[in-house]
Design an enzyme around this catalytic site. Structure first.
Site, PDB file in Angstrom:
ATOM      1  N   HIS A 102       0.829  -1.205   0.000  1.00  0.00           N
ATOM      2  CA  HIS A 102       0.000   0.000   0.000  1.00  0.00           C
ATOM      3  C   HIS A 102       0.867   1.260   0.000  1.00  0.00           C
ATOM      4  O   HIS A 102       0.649   2.197  -0.765  1.00  0.00           O
ATOM      5  CB  HIS A 102      -0.906  -0.042   1.238  1.00  0.00           C
ATOM      6  N   GLU A 105       2.426   1.562  -3.353  1.00  0.00           N
ATOM      7  CA  GLU A 105       1.472   2.091  -4.342  1.00  0.00           C
ATOM      8  C   GLU A 105       1.446   3.617  -4.284  1.00  0.00           C
ATOM      9  O   GLU A 105       1.404   4.294  -5.309  1.00  0.00           O
ATOM     10  CB  GLU A 105       0.082   1.500  -4.048  1.00  0.00           C
ATOM     11  N   HIS A 106       1.482   4.185  -3.075  1.00  0.00           N
ATOM     12  CA  HIS A 106       1.503   5.648  -2.940  1.00  0.00           C
ATOM     13  C   HIS A 106       2.838   6.226  -3.420  1.00  0.00           C
ATOM     14  O   HIS A 106       2.873   7.259  -4.074  1.00  0.00           O
ATOM     15  CB  HIS A 106       1.310   6.043  -1.468  1.00  0.00           C
ATOM     16  N   GLU A 203      -4.407   7.298   6.887  1.00  0.00           N
ATOM     17  CA  GLU A 203      -5.487   6.647   6.131  1.00  0.00           C
ATOM     18  C   GLU A 203      -5.911   5.362   6.840  1.00  0.00           C
ATOM     19  O   GLU A 203      -7.101   5.089   7.003  1.00  0.00           O
ATOM     20  CB  GLU A 203      -5.010   6.323   4.705  1.00  0.00           C
TER      21      GLU A 203
END
Length: 1027
Positions: A102, A105-106, A203
């Site tokens: 994750h 991905e950012h 998040e």
């Protein structure tokens, strides 16, 4: 963006649309015909064609290829659709909870070899006419999709995406910003305490404040404990700080390789061009590797297991004493067996969908809980599928009872099977789904094939839906007990079953805060003084990089001149049916008919307004005419694509204190079922059932539970709605219908021991709303079917004529706007708008304390309506402020998941999403106004904002929705074109001017709302209303 596998919440970073018509496309033959010319074994740009298949159900030709050198897999779906899509997905299988896929991905989207500027992803949002740009992290893959209708734009975005995925910079500073970092609370003050910061860190703190999400995560981790599904791919907040920059780079090196990639393209652009660009810009630079990313099957248990987890109590729960969840989850077969997956997915729907399903009857109707558990039914997002069934909103003492009911219901299904009519209704639903044309069909396809293809299943087989339907029908014909045997095998005799319960813990949040504090102290105590000095200096370095004006000139961009100067006109025809105005719009609807009706609320007494959303949600679910609610649900499934009623509040396009209030009836059907669809509507108008209190209670409980569950996910929407409440009459009504006021109202109704008063209220509302005198209709269908549709609508109107009653409007100030824009004022049918000439906007600041560790913040300012000459400038202004200031301050520096400004309904609205800050964000909103008034932006910034706004203005519209903007709000193509010309004409001078006149401190009337954790600063400030 992290994507929960069980409940696919598509919280999309940015959905934006553009409708364009590049002239260089081949016009001679269709895209599907061109693709048929490829031959198996043919070599194209380093790829070999493996298979070419027509899929008539979906109007496409599928071409499957493999890359010779790296083994990368490729699927192209050629279809006559201008909204072209690209996606690359990589199998990412983490083995710990640090959230490495994750955070990666950012971070890959923060700059690459060819495009080294910071954050090309967000910058491209404003340099393209994309209709969609995003990235998702699932449990076992990461996907990077985009779509656009402009050929040049497609090449630009493809270049940026390929470079980001395969050649990212992965700078340490970007890892700190996007992942996690230790930093002084105030980065410029070395004496302020050290805290955890980072976009993904916040998040996931937000994600884990959502009880449904917590439950789904635990369920997956515990049902598949032995490999990658046993960990949190998005990152467990307290494990995220264990990830190092080195580990991130290593994960990229081992997972982001063409040999571990699957490419998908869709639309009407030529395939060769895509293949050439992908080969030249990426694949030619790699050699084949053998990626070790395959997911082994989960070893089967020889006996069922039980487990328990806790969550935070929900202040909005319909019943505070009933907040437990219990669910049984079963491990099923491998998802690469396409037909078995199809069968189990259908079987799941038969078991749980709608009031005729066995589990609805045994679990929902006895009112033991408020709704099915947040994870329910078939889930094919993991290598081996699962099926879950259970309840939420139940009492702890009912645990054993629920377990018994589940076991008994499975036995009953094995004994009795399913009615043939229910199976037919489900197959009819599949037929409708295949015929309905959506604007994001390519994205839906990419998501649909992702999991199966990820584990080397055949994506083409998945697309051949009617083959599966035919095989399914044959299997039932050959063996009438086909489905019962599946239930016996997968549920009754399956020892790999997990029973997971969840209960609220009053100290849950406190424990989380304490655990984070302990983790932080452990990290801080291990630091020497020179480490702390280093952290302070790195914090300043990050701040200085974030604050620098970025040179984005390396990125490709479209120009304003690439935008179509005029809009495509949507022809509509006005007519009447039984005296009721009708708008007819001929469209290529693929054999479907779409019906809408707007029913005015002008005669409805004020005291009934709060009840309207409840009325809308139950009126189509209580039974009607000779049908009880079960038979009604069955007929709707068999004969329509769904029938619904929703509230509709439309601000006037030229006057802030004028609006239309109503409810919107919507339904669709296959052409052959038109009479049946209108017959169902006639029964709802003439004889709806309002006598079953037990049924009403079930619907109320489900509705209240859904509203309560939605807050942690859509908190920014609730904050924006509340902030707007005191600024316009529309804002007030929207808060009543869809804001926190409605959530609290439904909670009160759900708590009532006796609902007879509500049952008595519903017919009163019905008499005012379902009245043909206060109604207008719209029909979208093919030209061939339009006269038939008009005839059926005539019949419907004569069938419901007895509901006509001339009632006086509650408000005396009514303004009429002609429905036909070409008609003279006062002649012909009209929309009747409420005017509130004496409305006084007022300042209001509201705080809702919530059991979340993050905030949702919004501030709204009253400005001007759609046709006002300044509206276009305010629209461009909101994009400039978002892209050039608010994104940097709220997300990059502040660590919130998102934030920005938008314009609509006569309001200029600021918002932030999953934000660690509260009052500080409000001061960021104010500083953004000072920034824009000082004119610190360039012509390039203005052009980029225009591209961004136009991609929303020109978003593709499905045939079913063409003409609906005009029908609902009266905004004609002429008004849209005038607005378009004003957008083109916006200058730096007009931007600085409107910022000063509308957003400057003395000029504005604003509303503010925050949803978030307990806040002492706000509590001590008397200017805040604390709810």
């Amino acid at each position: 963006m992290f994507r929960q596998s069980k409940t696919v919440h598509q919280k999309l970073r940015n959905i934006r649309f553009q409708w364009q018509n590049p002239s260089w496309r081949f016009r001679s033959t269709s895209a599907t015909e061109r693709a048929l010319q490829y031959q198996e074994g043919q070599k194209i740009h380093g790829f070999t064609v493996k298979e070419v298949v027509t899929v008539p159900d979906l109007f496409l030709t599928a071409v499957k290829l493999t890359h010779d050198n790296t083994g990368a897999q490729y699927l192209h779906a050629a279809r006559d659709d201008k909204n072209n899509l690209f996606s690359v997905q990589l199998r990412t299988t983490p083995m710990d909870n640090t959230g490495v896929p994750h955070i990666l991905e950012h971070t890959v989207l923060c700059g690459s070899e060819k495009y080294p500027c910071r954050d090309p992803f967000f910058k491209m949002l404003n340099r393209s006419l994309s209709t969609f740009m995003n990235a998702f992290t699932a449990s076992d893959f990461t996907m990077y999709p985009f779509s656009t209708q402009n050929g040049k734009d497609f090449q630009n975005l493809l270049s940026v995406y390929l470079d980001a995925v395969f050649f990212p910079c992965l700078r340490e500073l970007d890892f700190w910003q996007e992942g996690w970092r230790l930093e002084n609370e105030n980065p410029t003050d070395p004496t302020s305490p050290l805290v955890f910061k980072g976009v993904v860190f916040n998040e996931m703190k937000g994600a884990f404040s959502d009880n449904e999400r917590v439950y789904a995560q635990h369920l997956q981790n515990k049902l598949y404990p032995d490999h990658t599904y046993g960990v949190v791919s998005g990152g467990e907040p307290l494990a995220i700080p264990d990830l190092s920059w080195e580990q991130l780079k290593h994960f990229h090196a081992t997972h982001y390789h063409p040999s571990n990639a699957r490419f998908f393209t869709y639309g009407d652009l030529p395939l060769e061009q895509h293949l050439r660009q992908i080969q030249e810009e990426a694949l030619s630079k790699f050699e084949r590797t053998e990626p070790d990313t395959a997911v082994p099957n989960q070893p089967h248990w020889d006996r069922p297991r039980e487990d328990h987890v806790t969550c935070s109590p929900d202040a909005m729960a319909p019943d505070a004493a009933k907040q437990n969840t219990l669910c049984m989850s079963y491990l099923l077969g491998d998802i690469t067996d396409t037909f078995e997956g199809f069968t189990l997915s259908l079987l799941s729907s038969l078991m749980i969908s709608g009031p005729n399903s066995p589990f609805y009857k045994t679990l929902i109707e006895p009112k033991i809980g408020t709704n099915f558990s947040s994870v329910v039914g078939y889930d094919g997002s993991t290598k081996e599928a699962s099926f879950s069934i259970g309840l939420q909103g139940m009492a702890e003492e009912d645990t054993e009872k629920v377990k018994q009911i589940i076991v008994q219901t499975i036995d009953e299904i094995i004994a009795n099977g399913f009615e043939e009519e229910r199976i037919e209704a489900l197959l009819h639903k599949i037929e409708i789904q295949m015929k309905h044309q959506s604007t994001s069909f390519g994205l839906s396809l990419a998501s649909y094939i992702a999991s199966c293809w990820n584990h080397d299943g055949d994506p083409v087989q998945l697309l051949k839906i009617s083959d599966s339907v035919a095989q399914f029908r044959q299997a039932l014909k050959d063996n009438p007990r086909f489905l019962q045997e599946k239930v016996l095998h997968y549920f009754k005799d399956n020892t790999h079953r997990l029973t997971l319960s969840m209960s609220p813990d009053e100290a849950y949040l406190e424990k989380q805060v304490k655990a984070e504090e302990e983790k932080l102290q452990k990290k801080v105590q291990a630091l020497s003084e020179s480490d702390k000095k280093d952290i302070y200096e790195k914090g300043l370095e990050l701040l200085s990089v974030q604050s620098k004006i970025q040179d984005a000139s390396c990125l490709p961009a479209l120009k304003v001149s690439d935008i179509e100067p005029t809009i495509a006109v949507t022809p509509v025809e006005m007519g009447t049916a039984g005296g009721v105005p009708v708008q007819y719009c001929e469209q290529p609807t693929n054999g479907m008919v779409y019906f809408r009706a707007m029913c005015s609320l002008n005669t409805l007494p004020e005291d009934l307004k709060l009840y309207v959303p409840l009325f809308c949600s139950v009126i189509t679910k209580m039974g009607c005419g000779g049908l009880d609610y079960r038979q009604q649900a069955q007929q709707m499934e068999l004969k329509t694509g769904g029938m619904s009623i929703s509230t509709s509040v439309n601000p006037d396009y030229s006057n802030m204190d004028m609006y239309e209030q109503g409810v919107l009836l919507s339904s669709s059907c296959l052409e052959r079922n038109l009479p049946d669809m209108f017959h169902l509507w006639s029964d709802i108008f003439n004889s709806p059932h309002f006598d079953d209190e037990e049924r009403l209670r079930v619907l109320v409980m489900m509705s209240a539970q859904e509203l309560a569950n939605g807050i942690s996910y859509s908190g920014h929407m609730y904050a924006m709605t509340r902030a707007a409440r005191s600024l316009t009459p529309t804002g007030e009504l929207q808060e009543t219908f869809g804001g926190m006021e409605q959530v609290k109202f439904m909670k009160r109704i759900a708590e009532m021991p006796d609902l007879t008063q509500i049952l008595r209220t519903l017919p009163r509302i019905k008499r005012h709303i379902l009245n043909p005198l206060n109604m207008r209709c719209a029909v979208n269908s093919t030209p061939q079917k339009m006269s038939d549709a008009a005839g059926q609508l005539d019949n419907f109107m004569s069938n419901v004529a007895s509901n006509k009653k001339d009632r006086k409007p509650v408000r005396s100030d009514i303004t009429k706007r002609p429905l036909d824009p070409l008609a003279a004022p006062g002649s012909g049918p009209s929309r009747k708008l409420i005017t509130e000439p004496n409305f006084k906007p007022c300042q209001m600041k509201t705080f809702f304390p919530m059991p979340f560790p993050i905030n949702f913040v919004s501030e709204c300012i009253r400005t001007v309506p759609f046709t006002h000459e300044d509206y276009a400038s305010l629209n461009i202004l909101s994009r400039i402020m978002t892209a050039k200031y608010l994104h940097r301050e709220i997300r990059e520096k502040g660590g919130a998941y998102g934030g920005g400004a938008r314009v609509g309904g006569g309001l200029f609205t600021f918002y932030s999403y999953r934000d660690p800050n509260s009052v500080q964000t409000l001061s960021t909103f104010r500083k953004s106004v000072d920034w824009v008034r000082s004119g610190q932006f360039t012509q390039q910034d203005i052009d980029e904002a225009k591209l961004s706004v136009f991609s929303a203005v020109d978003s593709p519209v499905a045939p079913s929705n063409k003409g609906m903007g005009c029908f609902l709000s009266g905004i004609t193509d002429e008004l849209k074109q005038a607005h378009r010309e004003r957008l083109f004409a916006v200058t730096d001078k007009s931007l600085v001017d409107v910022a000063g006149r509308y957003l400057g401190i003395g000029q504005r009337t604003c509303g503010v709302a925050i949803l978030g954790p307990e806040n002492d600063t706000i509590k001590k400030d008397p200017s805040w209303v604390v709810k």
